[in-house]
Design a protein around this motif. Sequence first.
Motif, mmCIF file in Angstrom:
data_model
loop_
_atom_site.group_PDB
_atom_site.id
_atom_site.type_symbol
_atom_site.label_atom_id
_atom_site.label_comp_id
_atom_site.label_asym_id
_atom_site.label_seq_id
_atom_site.Cartn_x
_atom_site.Cartn_y
_atom_site.Cartn_z
ATOM 1 N N GLY A 34 0.761 -1.212 -0.010
ATOM 2 C CA GLY A 34 0.092 -0.100 0.105
ATOM 3 C C GLY A 34 0.828 1.009 0.045
ATOM 4 O O GLY A 34 0.153 2.625 0.244
ATOM 5 N N VAL A 35 2.137 1.297 0.071
ATOM 6 C CA VAL A 35 3.139 2.219 -0.136
ATOM 7 C C VAL A 35 2.793 3.201 -1.277
ATOM 8 O O VAL A 35 2.542 2.496 -2.377
ATOM 9 C CB VAL A 35 4.462 2.047 0.068
ATOM 10 C CG1 VAL A 35 5.017 1.292 -1.017
ATOM 11 C CG2 VAL A 35 5.240 3.116 0.089
ATOM 12 N N ASP A 36 2.728 4.409 -1.061
ATOM 13 C CA ASP A 36 2.414 5.360 -2.361
ATOM 14 C C ASP A 36 3.854 5.707 -2.753
ATOM 15 O O ASP A 36 4.553 6.489 -2.224
ATOM 16 C CB ASP A 36 1.905 6.695 -1.877
ATOM 17 C CG ASP A 36 1.697 7.356 -2.987
ATOM 18 O OD1 ASP A 36 1.697 7.128 -4.452
ATOM 19 O OD2 ASP A 36 1.522 8.721 -2.964
ATOM 20 N N LEU A 37 4.325 4.988 -3.848
ATOM 21 C CA LEU A 37 5.672 4.973 -4.170
ATOM 22 C C LEU A 37 6.063 5.772 -5.513
ATOM 23 O O LEU A 37 5.423 5.486 -6.784
ATOM 24 C CB LEU A 37 6.273 3.751 -4.503
ATOM 25 C CG LEU A 37 7.853 3.412 -4.868
ATOM 26 C CD1 LEU A 37 8.579 3.866 -3.598
ATOM 27 C CD2 LEU A 37 7.993 1.729 -4.900
ATOM 28 N N VAL A 38 7.163 6.548 -5.657
ATOM 29 C CA VAL A 38 7.124 7.209 -6.773
ATOM 30 C C VAL A 38 8.762 7.337 -7.106
ATOM 31 O O VAL A 38 9.577 7.634 -6.051
ATOM 32 C CB VAL A 38 6.952 8.708 -6.803
ATOM 33 C CG1 VAL A 38 7.364 9.471 -8.101
ATOM 34 C CG2 VAL A 38 5.540 8.946 -6.876
ATOM 35 N N ILE A 39 9.272 6.537 -8.157
ATOM 36 C CA ILE A 39 10.684 6.373 -8.319
ATOM 37 C C ILE A 39 11.121 7.247 -9.912
ATOM 38 O O ILE A 39 10.695 6.750 -10.856
ATOM 39 C CB ILE A 39 11.405 4.732 -8.440
ATOM 40 C CG1 ILE A 39 10.784 4.295 -7.068
ATOM 41 C CG2 ILE A 39 12.736 4.805 -8.703
ATOM 42 C CD1 ILE A 39 11.313 2.716 -7.204
ATOM 43 N N HIS A 40 12.095 8.120 -9.591
ATOM 44 C CA HIS A 40 12.530 8.699 -10.880
ATOM 45 C C HIS A 40 14.034 8.150 -11.210
ATOM 46 O O HIS A 40 14.728 8.167 -10.494
ATOM 47 C CB HIS A 40 12.792 10.140 -10.558
ATOM 48 C CG HIS A 40 13.092 11.057 -11.669
ATOM 49 N ND1 HIS A 40 12.660 11.600 -13.047
ATOM 50 C CD2 HIS A 40 14.832 11.471 -11.683
ATOM 51 C CE1 HIS A 40 13.459 11.989 -13.537
ATOM 52 N NE2 HIS A 40 14.685 12.088 -12.965
ATOM 53 N N ALA A 41 14.035 7.653 -12.480
ATOM 54 C CA ALA A 41 15.236 7.056 -12.996
ATOM 55 C C ALA A 41 16.003 8.229 -13.238
ATOM 56 O O ALA A 41 15.642 8.961 -14.310
ATOM 57 C CB ALA A 41 14.850 5.993 -13.997
ATOM 58 N N ASP A 42 17.356 8.364 -12.806
ATOM 59 C CA ASP A 42 18.579 9.149 -13.241
ATOM 60 C C ASP A 42 19.578 8.567 -13.863
ATOM 61 O O ASP A 42 19.951 7.260 -13.386
ATOM 62 C CB ASP A 42 18.840 9.865 -12.339
ATOM 63 C CG ASP A 42 18.286 11.220 -11.919
ATOM 64 O OD1 ASP A 42 17.623 11.741 -12.947
ATOM 65 O OD2 ASP A 42 18.237 11.709 -10.930
ATOM 66 N N PRO A 43 20.428 8.805 -14.974
ATOM 67 C CA PRO A 43 21.496 8.301 -15.782
ATOM 68 C C PRO A 43 22.712 8.442 -14.691
ATOM 69 O O PRO A 43 22.897 9.460 -14.214
ATOM 70 C CB PRO A 43 21.870 8.828 -16.824
ATOM 71 C CG PRO A 43 21.182 10.418 -16.984
ATOM 72 C CD PRO A 43 19.848 9.981 -15.645
ATOM 73 N N PHE A 44 23.298 7.488 -14.252
ATOM 74 C CA PHE A 44 24.265 7.462 -13.344
ATOM 75 C C PHE A 44 25.582 8.469 -13.831
ATOM 76 O O PHE A 44 25.909 8.427 -14.849
ATOM 77 C CB PHE A 44 25.040 5.918 -12.965
ATOM 78 C CG PHE A 44 26.113 5.960 -12.099
ATOM 79 C CD1 PHE A 44 26.036 6.140 -10.866
ATOM 80 C CD2 PHE A 44 27.488 5.920 -12.653
ATOM 81 C CE1 PHE A 44 26.889 6.123 -9.826
ATOM 82 C CE2 PHE A 44 28.570 6.000 -11.746
ATOM 83 C CZ PHE A 44 28.243 6.050 -10.456
ATOM 84 N N GLY A 45 25.819 9.479 -13.106
ATOM 85 C CA GLY A 45 26.902 10.284 -13.344
ATOM 86 C C GLY A 45 26.339 11.570 -14.021
ATOM 87 O O GLY A 45 27.052 12.509 -14.431
ATOM 88 N N HIS A 46 24.988 11.459 -14.334
ATOM 89 C CA HIS A 46 24.603 12.794 -14.937
ATOM 90 C C HIS A 46 23.526 13.335 -14.269
ATOM 91 O O HIS A 46 22.576 14.309 -14.748
ATOM 92 C CB HIS A 46 24.064 12.356 -16.314
ATOM 93 C CG HIS A 46 25.028 12.063 -17.467
ATOM 94 N ND1 HIS A 46 25.797 12.635 -18.139
ATOM 95 C CD2 HIS A 46 25.634 10.447 -17.570
ATOM 96 C CE1 HIS A 46 26.501 11.948 -18.918
ATOM 97 N NE2 HIS A 46 26.618 10.754 -18.340
ATOM 98 N N SER A 47 23.266 13.227 -13.071
ATOM 99 C CA SER A 47 22.040 13.750 -12.161
ATOM 100 C C SER A 47 22.599 15.230 -11.324
ATOM 101 O O SER A 47 21.624 15.644 -10.962
ATOM 102 C CB SER A 47 21.654 12.570 -11.129
ATOM 103 O OG SER A 47 22.458 12.420 -10.225
ATOM 104 N N GLU A 48 24.068 15.284 -11.418
ATOM 105 C CA GLU A 48 24.191 16.423 -10.395
ATOM 106 C C GLU A 48 23.575 17.797 -10.901
ATOM 107 O O GLU A 48 23.200 18.619 -10.279
ATOM 108 C CB GLU A 48 25.899 16.512 -10.074
ATOM 109 C CG GLU A 48 26.327 15.378 -9.311
ATOM 110 C CD GLU A 48 26.419 14.106 -10.126
ATOM 111 O OE1 GLU A 48 26.053 14.025 -11.324
ATOM 112 O OE2 GLU A 48 27.097 13.149 -9.541
ATOM 113 N N ASP A 49 23.767 17.946 -12.168
ATOM 114 C CA ASP A 49 23.498 19.403 -12.547
ATOM 115 C C ASP A 49 21.816 19.618 -12.582
ATOM 116 O O ASP A 49 21.389 20.757 -12.188
ATOM 117 C CB ASP A 49 23.650 19.419 -14.273
ATOM 118 C CG ASP A 49 25.216 19.639 -14.402
ATOM 119 O OD1 ASP A 49 25.888 19.877 -13.685
ATOM 120 O OD2 ASP A 49 25.513 19.285 -15.547
ATOM 121 N N HIS A 50 21.117 18.398 -12.750
ATOM 122 C CA HIS A 50 19.778 18.438 -12.489
ATOM 123 C C HIS A 50 19.647 18.704 -11.077
ATOM 124 O O HIS A 50 18.470 19.708 -10.715
ATOM 125 C CB HIS A 50 19.138 17.082 -12.956
ATOM 126 C CG HIS A 50 17.441 16.907 -12.437
ATOM 127 N ND1 HIS A 50 16.566 17.687 -13.081
ATOM 128 C CD2 HIS A 50 17.251 16.108 -11.284
ATOM 129 C CE1 HIS A 50 15.347 17.143 -12.402
ATOM 130 N NE2 HIS A 50 15.714 16.408 -11.518
#
Length: 335
Positions: free
Chosen positions: A294-310
């Motif tokens: 029943g957990v309300d779960l949201v997972i956002h996929a990021d490319p490894f090594g390319h998430s810092e700027d975001h």
Amino acid sequence: MNNDLAHPNGGERSPLTVAETASLTARITWLSVGVGGTLMLVKAGAWWVSGSVALLASAADSALDFVAALVTFWAVRVAVLPADAEHRYGHGKAEAFASLLQAGLVFASAALVGQQAIHHLLEPQAVAAEGLGVLVMALSMGLTLALVQAQARVIARTSSVAIKGDRAHYLADLVSNAAAMVGLALAQVTGNTRWDALAALLVAAWLVKGAVEVLRAAANELLDREVDDAEREALLALALDDPQVMGVHQFRSRRSGPILHVQMHMELEPTQPLIAAHDVVEAAERRILAAFPGVDLVIHADPFGHSEDHDEDFDGLTVGHAADRVVNPKARSGR
């Protein structure tokens, strides 16, 4: 008693769904309302006969428990209502609002009991039928102990904040009953009725302590406090239990009644196809949902090594990337 209440931890039981949690919490609130109403009436009658201020304190506490039980009875039913167009995150915070009301009632009860106790300390009054008072307290403690044990078994399965709050009221009732019994017994043995008033003061102090704890729990939920460390670590371990998951950051969680809301950014191999990344995320969702139904779960996929700027775009709105990041030591990369 229903088997779910009697043996909630017996054997290897599967995690409860929201519907099963709703059923279990609804049944225990019926029991809570019944015990609270019974004790309130019995103690009020005994106080009317004896005139004991300690019995008045305990009767006031039981009246508070009864009202709190009614509030909990309502809250657990509203909290499990599904999300709708106006409440996209569901109705779980009904439990926290109920806790706020409970805290206010406890403070009011403590003020009343404290005022009466101080009055009787300054102007002692004779206490009649001490034996009746002790008998009523013993009966009350027996019923209350049975209830809090049943509530503990339900809490072990559901982690319901509302039931925890309701149980706290009844645990306070146990202490008030014990204090009233001691006060009445000392008054009967010594002939000094101030012992009865002193017992009532102890009850008032315990009520204030309980009110602060209920208020703190309600505030934590209304302010979206992060789940405790053990639960956080369990969720992160499930998310990282795949060598294709290279790390997790911006993990957030909060409770809203029976619903646990979780979101995170999951770092994946940058060169893999979108469909492959989707499969990895979906597998992680299944692992987490199996352990936390029943957990309300949201997972956002990021490319490894390319998430810092975001992440830097959200400075001041999120936890810093470096401090919040968890790298999977078992990650498998094709880079």
